[in-house]
Scaffold this motif. Structure first.
Motif, short mmCIF file in Angstrom:
data_model
loop_
_atom_site.label_atom_id
_atom_site.label_comp_id
_atom_site.label_asym_id
_atom_site.label_seq_id
_atom_site.Cartn_x
_atom_site.Cartn_y
_atom_site.Cartn_z
N PRO A 154 49.70 43.85 35.90
CA PRO A 154 49.39 42.65 36.67
C PRO A 154 49.66 41.38 35.86
O PRO A 154 49.80 41.44 34.63
N LYS A 155 49.68 40.24 36.53
CA LYS A 155 50.10 38.99 35.88
C LYS A 155 49.20 38.59 34.72
O LYS A 155 49.65 37.95 33.77
N ASP A 156 47.91 38.96 34.74
CA ASP A 156 47.01 38.59 33.65
C ASP A 156 46.83 39.71 32.63
O ASP A 156 45.94 39.63 31.77
N GLY A 157 47.65 40.74 32.70
CA GLY A 157 47.63 41.80 31.68
C GLY A 157 46.42 42.70 31.74
O GLY A 157 46.02 43.16 32.80
N VAL A 158 45.81 42.91 30.57
CA VAL A 158 44.64 43.79 30.43
C VAL A 158 43.52 42.98 29.79
O VAL A 158 43.76 42.19 28.87
N ILE A 159 42.31 43.18 30.28
CA ILE A 159 41.16 42.50 29.69
C ILE A 159 40.10 43.51 29.31
O ILE A 159 40.10 44.65 29.79
N THR A 160 39.19 43.08 28.47
CA THR A 160 38.01 43.87 28.14
C THR A 160 36.92 42.92 27.68
O THR A 160 37.20 41.86 27.12
N TYR A 161 35.70 43.29 27.94
CA TYR A 161 34.54 42.56 27.43
C TYR A 161 34.01 43.34 26.23
O TYR A 161 34.00 44.58 26.25
N VAL A 162 33.56 42.65 25.21
CA VAL A 162 32.98 43.33 24.05
C VAL A 162 31.58 42.78 23.81
O VAL A 162 31.29 41.62 24.11
N GLY A 163 30.72 43.62 23.26
CA GLY A 163 29.37 43.18 22.93
C GLY A 163 29.41 42.09 21.87
O GLY A 163 30.29 42.05 21.02
N LYS A 164 28.44 41.19 21.93
CA LYS A 164 28.39 40.06 21.00
C LYS A 164 28.35 40.55 19.55
O LYS A 164 28.91 39.93 18.66
#
Length: 107
Positions: free
Chosen positions: A47-57
């Motif tokens: 997709p146009k925005d690629g790949v994302i991930t959230y990580v713990g602080k």
């Protein structure tokens, strides 16, 4: 690595890695890159925005940074770092040697 695609409420058009765990002796950043290649082979054009991930602080996302991800912001809901690998940086499609290892639960 568990990745999903679908309608997002944040406006991003991206695949999201929601779970990653390395229980072996390989570098995690290498396994992430390989998993993204298999994902591209399975799902096609990123997709146009690629790949994302959230990580713990507390984690800071070092493994994902080593795989090429960049911090783009903090999540609105919980203030977690949101990391992105742009579409141009996603590895080329990679067919796994044993496709039975890479099944999706839902089609």
């Amino acid at each position: 690595m568990v990745t999903w695609k679908g309608i997002r409420d944040d406006g991003l058009d991206a695949w999201e890695c929601t779970l990653y765990r390395n229980e072996g002796d390989f570098l995690s950043s290498h396994l992430i890159v390989l998993a993204l290649g298999v994902t591209a082979a399975r799902w096609g054009e990123p997709p146009k925005d690629g790949v994302i991930t959230y990580v713990g602080k507390h984690l800071k996302g070092g493994t994902f940074h080593a795989a090429g991800f960049k911090k783009i912001c903090l999540s609105r809901k919980r203030g977690l770092p949101l990391l992105q690998l742009s579409r141009e940086r996603i590895p080329p499609p990679l067919q796994p040697a044993d496709v039975s290892l890479f099944h999706t639960i839902c089609q």
